[in-house]
Design an enzyme around this catalytic site. Structure first.
Site, mmCIF file in Angstrom:
data_model
loop_
_atom_site.group_PDB
_atom_site.id
_atom_site.type_symbol
_atom_site.label_atom_id
_atom_site.label_comp_id
_atom_site.label_asym_id
_atom_site.label_seq_id
_atom_site.Cartn_x
_atom_site.Cartn_y
_atom_site.Cartn_z
ATOM 1 N N CYS A 112 0.715 -1.288 0.029
ATOM 2 C CA CYS A 112 -0.054 0.065 0.143
ATOM 3 C C CYS A 112 0.669 1.320 -0.152
ATOM 4 C CB CYS A 112 -0.773 0.074 1.281
ATOM 5 S SG CYS A 112 -1.856 -1.222 1.375
ATOM 6 N N TRP A 133 -3.145 -2.677 -1.351
ATOM 7 C CA TRP A 133 -2.623 -4.029 -1.850
ATOM 8 C C TRP A 133 -3.534 -4.936 -0.863
ATOM 9 C CZ3 TRP A 133 0.039 -8.137 0.635
ATOM 10 C CH2 TRP A 133 0.648 -9.228 -0.188
ATOM 11 N N ASN A 138 -1.692 2.530 5.843
ATOM 12 C CA ASN A 138 -0.848 1.348 5.407
ATOM 13 C C ASN A 138 -0.569 0.304 6.855
ATOM 14 O OD1 ASN A 138 -0.882 2.374 2.803
ATOM 15 N ND2 ASN A 138 1.599 2.780 3.232
ATOM 16 N N GLY A 139 -0.609 -0.840 6.347
ATOM 17 C CA GLY A 139 -0.379 -1.883 7.720
ATOM 18 C C GLY A 139 -1.749 -2.842 7.901
ATOM 19 N N GLU A 152 17.598 -17.778 -7.492
ATOM 20 C CA GLU A 152 17.269 -16.707 -7.787
ATOM 21 C C GLU A 152 16.757 -16.434 -9.545
ATOM 22 O OE1 GLU A 152 16.320 -13.982 -6.497
ATOM 23 O OE2 GLU A 152 16.742 -12.328 -7.719
ATOM 24 N N GLU A 201 8.157 -14.686 -11.212
ATOM 25 C CA GLU A 201 7.646 -13.573 -10.485
ATOM 26 C C GLU A 201 7.126 -12.889 -11.687
ATOM 27 O OE1 GLU A 201 9.827 -10.989 -7.123
ATOM 28 O OE2 GLU A 201 11.186 -11.884 -8.510
HETATM 29 C C1 F6R Z 1 11.850 -10.613 -5.670
HETATM 30 C C2 F6R Z 1 11.823 -9.575 -4.510
HETATM 31 C C3 F6R Z 1 11.508 -9.983 -3.406
HETATM 32 C C4 F6R Z 1 12.017 -9.210 -2.104
HETATM 33 C C5 F6R Z 1 11.697 -9.779 -0.778
HETATM 34 C C6 F6R Z 1 12.355 -9.289 0.219
HETATM 35 O O1 F6R Z 1 12.428 -9.931 -6.851
HETATM 36 O O2 F6R Z 1 12.107 -8.280 -4.554
HETATM 37 O O3 F6R Z 1 11.660 -11.528 -3.042
HETATM 38 O O4 F6R Z 1 13.791 -9.495 -2.171
HETATM 39 O O5 F6R Z 1 10.378 -9.442 -0.771
HETATM 40 O O6 F6R Z 1 12.378 -7.647 0.246
HETATM 41 P P1 F6R Z 1 13.437 -6.956 0.703
HETATM 42 O O7 F6R Z 1 14.790 -7.293 0.071
HETATM 43 O O8 F6R Z 1 13.050 -5.427 0.479
HETATM 44 O O9 F6R Z 1 13.319 -7.157 2.201
#
Ligand code: F6R
Length: 615
Positions: free
Chosen positions: A2, A77, A103-104, A488, A495
């Site tokens: 959000c 979201w 948000n939250g 990855e 994704e």
């Molecule tokens: C995939 C992606 C997610 C983030 C995950 C953690 O492309 O971006 O898998 O890696 O949601 O997010 P961060 O790194 O912001 O803690």
């Protein structure tokens, strides 16, 4: 996830709110709405789906859009209730005098809702936010003051929130509050802004106040007042925002993801700058606050992260264990939090997060901080909640990443982990790796050019992407330090293209997954010259024997082995140790071109959010 925007000043609020929300779109959302205030009344407009749908609604409301100079907006979201127009924010109380965006997650929303229903509140949506809207309005009924209504309401709320609230009886202000969700107040001249993230307001102001947990703010067009939980007026520092508006433009690329993939050479240069001076110099890591004496006492390292950041951490384990001689555990934050974990003052905990706002990782870090471990945070957002929890903050400075699928931030995390591993080794005076470390430094210096060479020759990858875009499933295999690359690569593909892709350690294929192999299952194998090369090659033979279509990603292949593969992607020559940094560029591009060929919404894939602020 959000996003929140708020504006109070003399300009057309609708333009600023829509433009602000458009810069938060990258976070991932499924509906949007704004509230516009004029002459003591508030008009709420909402739409399901993309922001363009809301803009269409507003085209029919020009008379309000032309005059309203205060408003709040939101992209949602969905967490509680479907992504419908009714569930979209803003939400109001029954008399419609009070309006809120949030948000939250309100954890105790059900019990609060019961109490409010008993008081006569009628609910329109399934959201937890509407509960907060009724609650604050109910408190307002007692005090007739928006600030104190907000202050008493937040005391009754359990969970995470960033609130932005308005009341028709107090037309000169917006009231904000936060706990465990980011909120900034953009400081203007004769106008002020509110946002859940910098890109929403960066084109209007470079100055902002970060609201802290439990604080409540009263924002007028020419004043900002912040109160702590004891209602004491306090002064938060005005900070300079780190982004340029240009950083959130596509700069001619079709998608942000493609632009961000192409930025990776410079990202590596940035991360190395000032830290890796030459192969002969020791790594400079002034941000790492443990003395060499304390580094020598580190008995274990725990890396905590989610998703792509977790994969960077998994690669980090190989490098740190190799050079620093310290055992490393890597765990998903969401698994780390609900069990008894063991850490102490000799444990170094490394939290990795692109956004610095991932709720699971924040909770894990807070949990382990209480055990007196040293907390190092590797993040792309030095202004984030996680950064503020760090004992040692290692910012990666990859620049803002807009595409939901992480690319350049992964690269930056990976390079930071190479630096950290070498730094720990050098601080511990481990001499047996001196030559290896010198070679690694040289390779890191050469890496940006190799990435750029690879990025100028993508025709083959595009061809292969087109050829395989109709497959429904994909397997990625690798061994050793490239096992996380396989994970990855598979994550990137699923994704953004929604193709079912899974990464396996190549040696694990024969322990189960091989059952799935036939001519409909492409297998992408990463094999670089090094200790596991022959092993991966044998695993490829096993796959080929089951008719799987084989794609090889390699920096070298003997002529005799070439026939094994249906398709080959050759990368510049590189050592196994640093090859994840080149292989991943190939896998990002492959995922990108497949998704692009399939016409998917590359930058904002369905159901995903850029920073996942709920557990
Ligand atoms: C995939 C992606 C997610 C983030 C995950 C953690 O492309 O971006 O898998 O890696 O949601 O997010 P961060 O790194 O912001 O803690």
């Amino acid at each position: 996830m959000c996003g929140i925007i708020g504006y109070i000043g003399d300009k057309k609020a609708s333009d600023i709110l829509i433009s602000g929300l458009s810069h938060l779109e990258y976070r991932g959302y499924d509906s949007a709405g704004i509230a516009l205030c004029y002459n003591g009344t508030t008009n709420v407009y909402k739409a399901q789906g993309k922001l363009i749908n809301l803009s269409e609604v507003l085209k029919t409301k020009q008379e309000i859009c032309d005059v309203a100079t205060k408003g709040i907006g939101h992209i949602r979201w969905a967490t509680h209730g479907l992504p419908t127009t009714t569930n979209a924010h803003p939400h109001t109380c029954n008399c419609k005098n009070f309006t809120l965006v949030h948000n939250g997650i309100i954890e105790n929303y059900q019990e609060l809702k019961e109490e409010l229903v008993n008081c006569g509140c009628i609910f329109q949506s399934q959201t937890d936010t509407e509960v907060a809207a009724h609650l604050i309005a109910h408190e307002y009924g007692k005090t007739k003051d928006l600030l104190s209504a907000m202050q008493s309401a937040v005391k009754k709320i359990k969970g995470a929130f960033a609130f932005c609230a308005i009341h028709n009886n107090e037309p000169d202000k917006i009231v904000v509050a936060k706990r465990n969700a980011p909120l900034i107040i953009g400081v203007g001249e004769g106008e002020n802004f509110i946002a859940s993230d910098i890109p929403a307001i960066i084109e209007y102001t470079k100055k902002a106040i970060y609201l802290s947990d439990y604080q409540v703010g009263v924002i007028k067009k020419d004043s900002i007042k912040i109160y702590d939980e004891n209602n004491t007026l306090i002064t938060n520092k005005i900070e300079h925002l780190p982004f340029e508006a240009m950083a959130i433009s596509k700069m001619g690329y079709k998608h942000f993801m493609l632009k961000e993939i192409h930025e990776q050479g410079d990202v590596v240069r940035n991360v190395l700058s000032g830290k890796l001076i030459s192969p002969e110099h020791q790594i400079q890591l002034n941000e790492f606050k443990l003395t060499s004496e304390k580094i020598k006492n580190i008995s274990r390292i725990q890396i905590i992260a989610c998703g792509t950041s977790l994969h960077a951490g998994m690669a980090g384990k190989y490098i740190i264990e190799k050079f620093a001689n310290i055992p490393v555990d890597v765990e998903a934050s969401s698994e780390y939090i609900y069990r008894d974990t063991i850490a102490d003052k000799n444990t170094l905990v490394i939290g990795i997060s692109q956004s610095g706002e991932t709720a699971d990782t924040i909770t894990a870090i807070k949990q382990v901080k209480a055990q007196n471990s040293h907390i190092a945070i590797i993040t792309n957002r030095a202004d984030s909640t996680m950064a503020r929890l760090a004992d040692s903050l290692l910012p990666v400075n990859a620049g803002i990443e807009v595409s939901v699928a992480a690319t350049k931030s992964y690269m930056a995390q990976l390079i930071s982990l190479y630096l950290l591993a070498m730094y720990l080794s050098e601080q511990k005076n481990i001499t047996k790796y001196e030559t290896d470390i010198k070679n690694l430094k040289q390779e890191l210096i050469e890496l940006p050019n190799k990435i750029e060479t690879l990025l100028t020759n993508t025709a083959n990858i595009r061809e292969i992407a087109k050829k395989y875009s109709s497959y429904k499933d994909f397997i990625f295999i690798a061994r050793g330090i490239n096992f996380p690359s396989a994970l990855e690569g598979a994550l990137k593909l699923k994704e953004i293209s929604y193709i079912n892709a899974t990464g396996y350690g190549a040696g694990e294929l024969k322990h189960g997954p091989i059952a799935m192999l036939d001519e409909n299952m492409p297998v992408l194998a990463i094999l670089n010259t090094g200790i596991v090369y022959d092993k991966v090659l044998s695993n490829c033979e096993e796959a080929k024997a089951r008719q799987a279509k084989l794609i090889g990603v390699t920096d070298y292949l003997a002529d005799k082995d070439k026939d094994l593969f249906n398709d080959l992607i050759l990368i510049p020559s590189i050592s196994d140790l640093i090859s994840p940094a080149l292989n991943i560029v190939v896998l990002q591009l492959l995922a990108y071109y497949i998704a692009e060929y399939l016409g998917k919404d590359v930058d904002q894939p369905r159901n995903l959010a850029k920073s996942v602020t709920v557990e």
